[in-house]
Write an enzyme that holds these catalytic residues in place. Structure first.
Site, PDB file in Angstrom:
ATOM      1  CG  HIS A   1      -2.188   1.010   1.060  1.00  0.00           C
ATOM      2  ND1 HIS A   1      -2.114   2.108   1.352  1.00  0.00           N
ATOM      3  CD2 HIS A   1      -3.237   0.697   0.785  1.00  0.00           C
ATOM      4  CE1 HIS A   1      -3.054   2.870   1.151  1.00  0.00           C
ATOM      5  NE2 HIS A   1      -4.047   2.013   0.475  1.00  0.00           N
TER       6      HIS A   1
ATOM      7  CG  ASP B   1      -8.394  -4.214  -2.659  1.00  0.00           C
ATOM      8  OD1 ASP B   1      -9.695  -4.097  -2.361  1.00  0.00           O
ATOM      9  OD2 ASP B   1      -7.764  -3.288  -3.321  1.00  0.00           O
TER      10      ASP B   1
HETATM   11  N1  ACO Z   1       4.104  -7.726  -4.734  1.00  0.00           N
HETATM   12  C1  ACO Z   1       5.617  -7.649  -5.282  1.00  0.00           C
HETATM   13  N2  ACO Z   1       6.426  -6.614  -4.961  1.00  0.00           N
HETATM   14  C2  ACO Z   1       5.862  -5.500  -4.629  1.00  0.00           C
HETATM   15  C3  ACO Z   1       4.594  -5.381  -4.509  1.00  0.00           C
HETATM   16  C4  ACO Z   1       3.495  -6.519  -4.497  1.00  0.00           C
HETATM   17  N3  ACO Z   1       2.123  -6.727  -4.465  1.00  0.00           N
HETATM   18  N4  ACO Z   1       4.023  -3.937  -4.143  1.00  0.00           N
HETATM   19  C5  ACO Z   1       5.054  -3.260  -4.114  1.00  0.00           C
HETATM   20  N5  ACO Z   1       6.227  -4.061  -4.441  1.00  0.00           N
HETATM   21  C6  ACO Z   1       7.822  -3.900  -4.232  1.00  0.00           C
HETATM   22  C7  ACO Z   1       7.724  -3.328  -5.804  1.00  0.00           C
HETATM   23  O1  ACO Z   1       8.539  -3.925  -6.688  1.00  0.00           O
HETATM   24  C8  ACO Z   1       9.080  -2.228  -5.205  1.00  0.00           C
HETATM   25  O2  ACO Z   1      10.245  -3.060  -5.101  1.00  0.00           O
HETATM   26  P1  ACO Z   1      11.777  -2.457  -5.402  1.00  0.00           P
HETATM   27  O3  ACO Z   1      11.910  -1.502  -4.255  1.00  0.00           O
HETATM   28  O4  ACO Z   1      12.669  -3.550  -5.319  1.00  0.00           O
HETATM   29  O5  ACO Z   1      11.821  -1.981  -6.654  1.00  0.00           O
HETATM   30  C9  ACO Z   1       8.760  -1.810  -3.787  1.00  0.00           C
HETATM   31  O6  ACO Z   1       7.748  -3.074  -3.330  1.00  0.00           O
HETATM   32  C10 ACO Z   1       7.835  -0.749  -3.633  1.00  0.00           C
HETATM   33  O7  ACO Z   1       7.037  -0.562  -4.637  1.00  0.00           O
HETATM   34  P2  ACO Z   1       6.087   0.662  -5.271  1.00  0.00           P
HETATM   35  O8  ACO Z   1       5.478   0.352  -6.591  1.00  0.00           O
HETATM   36  O9  ACO Z   1       7.319   1.736  -5.121  1.00  0.00           O
HETATM   37  O10 ACO Z   1       5.251   1.072  -4.184  1.00  0.00           O
HETATM   38  P3  ACO Z   1       4.049   1.964  -4.349  1.00  0.00           P
HETATM   39  O11 ACO Z   1       3.451   2.615  -3.071  1.00  0.00           O
HETATM   40  O12 ACO Z   1       4.010   3.052  -5.379  1.00  0.00           O
HETATM   41  O13 ACO Z   1       2.512   1.159  -4.741  1.00  0.00           O
HETATM   42  C11 ACO Z   1       0.908  -0.568  -4.783  1.00  0.00           C
HETATM   43  C12 ACO Z   1       1.704   0.558  -3.883  1.00  0.00           C
HETATM   44  C13 ACO Z   1       0.296   0.188  -5.866  1.00  0.00           C
HETATM   45  C14 ACO Z   1      -0.446  -0.756  -3.970  1.00  0.00           C
HETATM   46  C15 ACO Z   1       1.679  -1.727  -4.723  1.00  0.00           C
HETATM   47  O14 ACO Z   1       2.208  -2.058  -3.633  1.00  0.00           O
HETATM   48  C16 ACO Z   1       1.007  -2.775  -5.710  1.00  0.00           C
HETATM   49  O15 ACO Z   1       1.272  -2.734  -7.194  1.00  0.00           O
HETATM   50  N6  ACO Z   1       0.231  -3.678  -4.848  1.00  0.00           N
HETATM   51  C17 ACO Z   1      -0.411  -4.629  -5.589  1.00  0.00           C
HETATM   52  C18 ACO Z   1      -1.867  -4.078  -5.922  1.00  0.00           C
HETATM   53  C19 ACO Z   1      -2.656  -4.037  -5.206  1.00  0.00           C
HETATM   54  O16 ACO Z   1      -3.034  -4.742  -4.098  1.00  0.00           O
HETATM   55  N7  ACO Z   1      -3.369  -2.644  -5.067  1.00  0.00           N
HETATM   56  C20 ACO Z   1      -4.454  -2.337  -4.297  1.00  0.00           C
HETATM   57  C21 ACO Z   1      -3.953  -1.452  -3.413  1.00  0.00           C
HETATM   58  S1  ACO Z   1      -5.043  -0.776  -2.041  1.00  0.00           S
HETATM   59  C22 ACO Z   1      -6.282  -0.080  -2.926  1.00  0.00           C
HETATM   60  O17 ACO Z   1      -5.908   0.926  -3.746  1.00  0.00           O
HETATM   61  C23 ACO Z   1      -7.496   0.035  -2.321  1.00  0.00           C
END
Ligand code: ACO
Length: 435
Positions: free
Chosen positions: A311, A369
């Site tokens: 998140h 979710d």
């Molecule tokens: N699975 C694997 N790796 C992940 C995940 C995941 N679900 N989420 C983040 N990471 C990793 C990224 O690859 C990144 O790794 P790095 O530092 O080695 O490059 C690090 O964690 C940080 O990720 P960001 O994308 O910079 O985090 P951000 O805060 O921008 O994104 C998000 C948050 C979009 C929710 C992300 O965690 C994600 O894509 N999760 C999966 C989709 C999801 O569940 N969305 C629902 C969110 S809740 C809502 O909207 C109600």
């Protein structure tokens, strides 16, 4: 509102040998910000903050969340209390008005919801002209935008009567959502009933049929109330910021919310609840080897992400996920579903991921979710409707933010700056001289 937050403290910024003093602001929960509103006019510089990770776009008194501590409050009330003790309609009133309703206010608001539940019969014909298999979020977004053509009186003077405006929208979106499901199933529409409360009314419109009358199940109603409450607001997230940004151009509430629905549709935002269940189903159909999916998520060369984890703001735990996980188990029990293979896989993934250094180091925890889809599936909502359910829940939050933005005396049209990286001005080449 912003000027009231300025404290006596200052931050100093030195640029090109000159030092500027920037006021520090502080919110009611101790959140601090550097006020850069005069930065460009005084220095010629802008700030860059892609993804707005460090940018406060407004002051708001609707929702507070602390991602480090896992706190979420609506109008000062803890999400745990609201989810346990309130109906969705009470929380909708709270978000829109700022205070919990008295018994009389709740009755008035509920009566308005009941009174506005029908949609114009001509609007129903719109459903017939979407191609089969149209994504329900696209239908919802289009239909909400179209509402302003049928109820223009609510756009002429949009700040006037927030009760009427919010009740009309919250009620009609529920009807549109249920009708779009019935249409997609090729079943006759079930009209709203004035004698049913909000969630029971929705479930009846979804699942009642001439050959199989729907019997309202109190446990299911309670679970739906809880899910909608947990989704009702989340401060300046992508869809809410969209509603505020679109509304900042002084467009009407319907068009602003329609844009918010489109933003919510994205798989990285509201679309994640559908993606979670699809991922769990895929794992199950491929023999249940969830570890290979965890490995894929950790592989930097693979764009796959473990949906339902991570998140932007929560970096310890998502308080909504804890409540939903508990609700999930009790709904399945009350529906007599003793074993759900998808729930088993979800639990195992969670257990492994919470110990895995990749996820621990990146603060990736189950989000709202991760378990919500399992509840929706258990109560019979098809996965392509999950994000529509999220939109129904988020609606009071969007309305509250739109109204707050609309009434803000410091309101300005949203218009970010950029750093241009294209070619510098060059001589025009006429068509005949171009190779
Ligand atoms: N699975 C694997 N790796 C992940 C995940 C995941 N679900 N989420 C983040 N990471 C990793 C990224 O690859 C990144 O790794 P790095 O530092 O080695 O490059 C690090 O964690 C940080 O990720 P960001 O994308 O910079 O985090 P951000 O805060 O921008 O994104 C998000 C948050 C979009 C929710 C992300 O965690 C994600 O894509 N999760 C999966 C989709 C999801 O569940 N969305 C629902 C969110 S809740 C809502 O909207 C109600």
């Amino acid at each position: 509102m912003l000027n009231d937050l300025v404290t006596g403290k200052k931050a100093e910024l030195t640029l090109d040998g000159k030092t500027y003093s920037l006021p520090i602001m502080e919110g009611s929960e101790g959140e601090r910000a550097i006020d850069i509103r005069t930065l460009r006019s005084e220095t010629g510089y802008v700030t860059i903050d892609s993804g707005y990770m460090n940018t406060g776009s407004c002051a708001s008194n609707i929702t507070f969340l602390d991602g480090e501590k896992g706190i979420l409050n609506y109008r000062g009330y803890a999400i745990e209390d609201l989810a346990e003790k309130c109906s969705f309609v009470e929380v909708a009133f709270l978000l829109v008005h700022g205070s919990l309703p008295t018994g009389l206010e709740l009755k008035k608001f509920s009566d308005l919801l009941g009174g506005f539940a029908l949609i114009h019969e001509d609007l129903i014909h719109f459903f017939d002209h979407f191609p089969p298999y149209s994504p329900p979020m696209s239908i919802l977004s289009s239909m909400v935008n179209t509402l302003c053509n049928f109820y223009p009186e609510m756009t002429d003077n949009p700040g006037e009567d927030i009760d009427m405006m919010s009740a009309r929208l919250i009620s009609k979106v529920r009807t549109i959502a249920a009708f779009s499901y019935k249409k997609s199933m090729g079943q006759p529409l079930v009209y709203p009933r004035h004698d049913y409360p909000y969630c029971a009314n929705f479930l009846n419109m979804m699942f009642d049929s001439p050959v199989n009358p729907y019997v309202v199940n109190d446990e299911v109603v309670a679970a739906l109330n809880k899910l909608l409450i947990l989704h009702a607001d989340h401060e300046q997230n992508c869809s809410t910021s969209t509603v505020r940004l679109v509304g900042s151009a002084r467009v009407n509430l319907y068009a602003s919310i329609s844009a918010g629905i489109s933003a919510l549709w994205g798989p990285l935002h509201g679309g994640a609840n559908q993606a979670v269940i699809e991922m769990l189903e895929e794992i199950y159909e491929n023999g249940g080897d969830y570890k290979q999916y965890i490995d894929k998520a950790k592989d930097r060369n693979d764009p796959f992400r473990l949906v339902g984890f991570g998140h932007r703001v929560y970096k310890s735990h998502d308080p909504r996920a804890l409540i939903i996980k508990k609700a999930c188990e009790s709904v399945l029990r009350s529906l007599g579903i003793s074993a759900d293979p998808l729930l088993d896989i979800a639990r195992e993934i969670e257990e492994v991921v919470l110990q895995d250094p990749y996820f621990v180091e990146r603060n990736l925890y189950p989000n709202v979710d991760f378990y919500s889809g399992i509840i929706y599936r258990a109560i019979g909502i098809p996965s392509n409707m999950f994000t529509v359910m999220f939109a129904m829940g988020r609606l009071p939050g969007w309305i509250a933010h739109w109204k707050e933005m609309w009434d803000d005396p410091n309101w300005r049209i949203g218009r970010p700056r950029q750093i241009y990286t294209g070619p510098q001005r060059r001589p025009f080449v006429s068509l005949s001289e171009r190779d």
